[in-house]
Motif scaffolding. Sequence first.
Motif, PDB file in Angstrom:
ATOM      1  N   PRO A  48     -31.258  31.800 -35.885  1.00  0.00           N
ATOM      2  CA  PRO A  48     -29.778  32.287 -34.583  1.00  0.00           C
ATOM      3  C   PRO A  48     -28.880  30.480 -35.006  1.00  0.00           C
ATOM      4  O   PRO A  48     -27.380  30.771 -34.468  1.00  0.00           O
ATOM      5  CB  PRO A  48     -30.480  31.643 -33.571  1.00  0.00           C
ATOM      6  CG  PRO A  48     -32.292  31.985 -34.586  1.00  0.00           C
ATOM      7  CD  PRO A  48     -32.074  31.692 -35.726  1.00  0.00           C
ATOM      8  N   ALA A  49     -29.172  29.692 -35.646  1.00  0.00           N
ATOM      9  CA  ALA A  49     -28.318  28.631 -35.332  1.00  0.00           C
ATOM     10  C   ALA A  49     -26.996  28.824 -36.020  1.00  0.00           C
ATOM     11  O   ALA A  49     -25.798  28.584 -35.949  1.00  0.00           O
ATOM     12  CB  ALA A  49     -28.741  27.573 -35.667  1.00  0.00           C
ATOM     13  N   LYS A  50     -26.702  29.468 -37.358  1.00  0.00           N
ATOM     14  CA  LYS A  50     -25.964  30.185 -38.349  1.00  0.00           C
ATOM     15  C   LYS A  50     -24.943  30.839 -37.207  1.00  0.00           C
ATOM     16  O   LYS A  50     -23.839  30.928 -37.229  1.00  0.00           O
ATOM     17  CB  LYS A  50     -26.874  31.053 -39.677  1.00  0.00           C
ATOM     18  CG  LYS A  50     -25.044  31.394 -40.962  1.00  0.00           C
ATOM     19  CD  LYS A  50     -24.545  30.296 -40.779  1.00  0.00           C
ATOM     20  CE  LYS A  50     -23.468  30.317 -42.194  1.00  0.00           C
ATOM     21  NZ  LYS A  50     -22.938  29.347 -42.726  1.00  0.00           N
ATOM     22  N   TYR A  51     -25.580  32.191 -36.799  1.00  0.00           N
ATOM     23  CA  TYR A  51     -25.082  32.745 -36.161  1.00  0.00           C
ATOM     24  C   TYR A  51     -24.322  32.377 -34.476  1.00  0.00           C
ATOM     25  O   TYR A  51     -23.098  32.538 -35.002  1.00  0.00           O
ATOM     26  CB  TYR A  51     -25.957  34.307 -35.097  1.00  0.00           C
ATOM     27  CG  TYR A  51     -25.473  35.399 -34.590  1.00  0.00           C
ATOM     28  CD1 TYR A  51     -25.082  36.020 -35.022  1.00  0.00           C
ATOM     29  CD2 TYR A  51     -25.023  35.347 -32.908  1.00  0.00           C
ATOM     30  CE1 TYR A  51     -24.136  37.548 -34.093  1.00  0.00           C
ATOM     31  CE2 TYR A  51     -24.976  36.505 -32.517  1.00  0.00           C
ATOM     32  CZ  TYR A  51     -24.278  37.651 -32.977  1.00  0.00           C
ATOM     33  OH  TYR A  51     -23.865  38.459 -32.686  1.00  0.00           O
ATOM     34  N   ASP A 111     -18.277  28.625 -25.683  1.00  0.00           N
ATOM     35  CA  ASP A 111     -18.148  27.710 -25.485  1.00  0.00           C
ATOM     36  C   ASP A 111     -19.365  26.409 -25.005  1.00  0.00           C
ATOM     37  O   ASP A 111     -18.612  25.141 -24.565  1.00  0.00           O
ATOM     38  CB  ASP A 111     -16.945  28.187 -23.884  1.00  0.00           C
ATOM     39  CG  ASP A 111     -15.654  28.446 -24.455  1.00  0.00           C
ATOM     40  OD1 ASP A 111     -15.894  28.804 -25.969  1.00  0.00           O
ATOM     41  OD2 ASP A 111     -14.853  28.680 -23.873  1.00  0.00           O
ATOM     42  N   SER A 112     -20.307  27.014 -25.095  1.00  0.00           N
ATOM     43  CA  SER A 112     -21.046  25.869 -24.751  1.00  0.00           C
ATOM     44  C   SER A 112     -21.698  25.017 -25.873  1.00  0.00           C
ATOM     45  O   SER A 112     -21.976  25.834 -26.740  1.00  0.00           O
ATOM     46  CB  SER A 112     -22.444  26.944 -23.413  1.00  0.00           C
ATOM     47  OG  SER A 112     -23.075  27.095 -23.947  1.00  0.00           O
ATOM     48  N   ASN A 113     -22.880  24.109 -25.533  1.00  0.00           N
ATOM     49  CA  ASN A 113     -23.770  24.232 -26.111  1.00  0.00           C
ATOM     50  C   ASN A 113     -25.158  24.305 -26.347  1.00  0.00           C
ATOM     51  O   ASN A 113     -26.092  23.095 -26.666  1.00  0.00           O
ATOM     52  CB  ASN A 113     -23.375  22.375 -26.304  1.00  0.00           C
ATOM     53  CG  ASN A 113     -23.717  21.562 -25.444  1.00  0.00           C
ATOM     54  OD1 ASN A 113     -24.412  22.296 -23.893  1.00  0.00           O
ATOM     55  ND2 ASN A 113     -23.747  20.355 -25.159  1.00  0.00           N
ATOM     56  N   VAL A 114     -25.737  25.682 -26.154  1.00  0.00           N
ATOM     57  CA  VAL A 114     -27.001  25.845 -25.147  1.00  0.00           C
ATOM     58  C   VAL A 114     -27.383  26.402 -27.193  1.00  0.00           C
ATOM     59  O   VAL A 114     -26.759  26.739 -27.746  1.00  0.00           O
ATOM     60  CB  VAL A 114     -26.656  27.349 -24.499  1.00  0.00           C
ATOM     61  CG1 VAL A 114     -25.816  28.391 -25.077  1.00  0.00           C
ATOM     62  CG2 VAL A 114     -27.983  27.528 -24.641  1.00  0.00           C
ATOM     63  N   SER A 115     -28.768  25.430 -26.844  1.00  0.00           N
ATOM     64  CA  SER A 115     -29.712  25.026 -28.206  1.00  0.00           C
ATOM     65  C   SER A 115     -29.787  26.778 -28.122  1.00  0.00           C
ATOM     66  O   SER A 115     -30.263  27.929 -27.447  1.00  0.00           O
ATOM     67  CB  SER A 115     -30.648  23.961 -28.785  1.00  0.00           C
ATOM     68  OG  SER A 115     -31.155  24.432 -27.611  1.00  0.00           O
ATOM     69  N   PRO A 116     -30.551  27.263 -29.990  1.00  0.00           N
ATOM     70  CA  PRO A 116     -30.651  28.280 -30.642  1.00  0.00           C
ATOM     71  C   PRO A 116     -32.661  28.252 -29.433  1.00  0.00           C
ATOM     72  O   PRO A 116     -33.222  29.700 -29.106  1.00  0.00           O
ATOM     73  CB  PRO A 116     -31.504  28.403 -31.412  1.00  0.00           C
ATOM     74  CG  PRO A 116     -30.348  27.957 -32.039  1.00  0.00           C
ATOM     75  CD  PRO A 116     -29.993  26.290 -30.895  1.00  0.00           C
TER      76      PRO A 116
END
Length: 302
Positions: free
Chosen positions: A237-240, A206-211
């Motif tokens: 990772p971004a796609k996942y 639910d957060s906007n944590v980045s790869p």
Amino acid sequence: MTQDRLTIVKYLTINERDNDWGSYVTTLGYQKVKADSPYPPLGHPKGYMFDKCKGRVLKEYQLIYITEGEGYFESSHCSNMVVTAGDMILLFPNEWHTYYPSKKTGWATYWVGFEGEYIDNLIKKDFFSIEEPVFNIHLSESITSLFIQAITTAQSEYSGYQQVLGSVAVLLLGLMRSESINKQFERNKLGSIVERARLLMKQDVDSNVSPQDIASALDVGYSWFRKLFKSYTGISPAKYQSQLRVIRAKEYLTYSAISIKEIAYQMNFESVTYFSAFFKKNTGLSPSEYINRYVVTKQLVE
């Protein structure tokens, strides 16, 4: 059956519908050869017999699963090597090969021969390589059970049995590939890094944590982490993360009473517009369209 050898072998016929299935089995069985026993045994059809020194060429694929002992394998694209219990060998059509048990240990093997367009397409898409035909997996009860189930099915020859066997052959290929890849990561202790990363992503969906944040939390470089993650999972990772967020958004839209605007806020999107654009890019539907197509219909059905 003799004192030195136990063999269960079945050669199968196919019809046009079996071929249409995309995968069908030609032969399968089990063989246990004790130490110091002659090899290969007699009794196989001409197309399957071979001298261990001269080798042979088959017209089909075969999977050979060693469950006891050890031996040797060699092919046109693979130098002579030792194979042991837990190894699975993929034989390719029209490829010279030979294999045989060690006289000191003998061995026990299951095998299945198969053909079909489905298998050919897997090879064309480089899921398997003729240069690397031996897969070091492990002794698996589930894989052994599949071979036993296939042998039982072949012996019954009930209507449609080839569709069952063809599907089992495909499943065995998938399990072989998966087990081999995961064991390689386990040996290098790299799989645990990816698993920790996936856990962090699921916890923070639910957060906007980045790869990049994930890589930093794991104390590894992002470029290396991205390459490792994609090698392990097949996606970046971004796609996942995007897939996880789509799943979570669908859960909110389907099961919660909060509005689309509140969902966007809950999932830390910059705006409801950005959330809607993200959802449509990944599903082909806007959040409202998704609700109208699936959620309302589901409620009416219930």
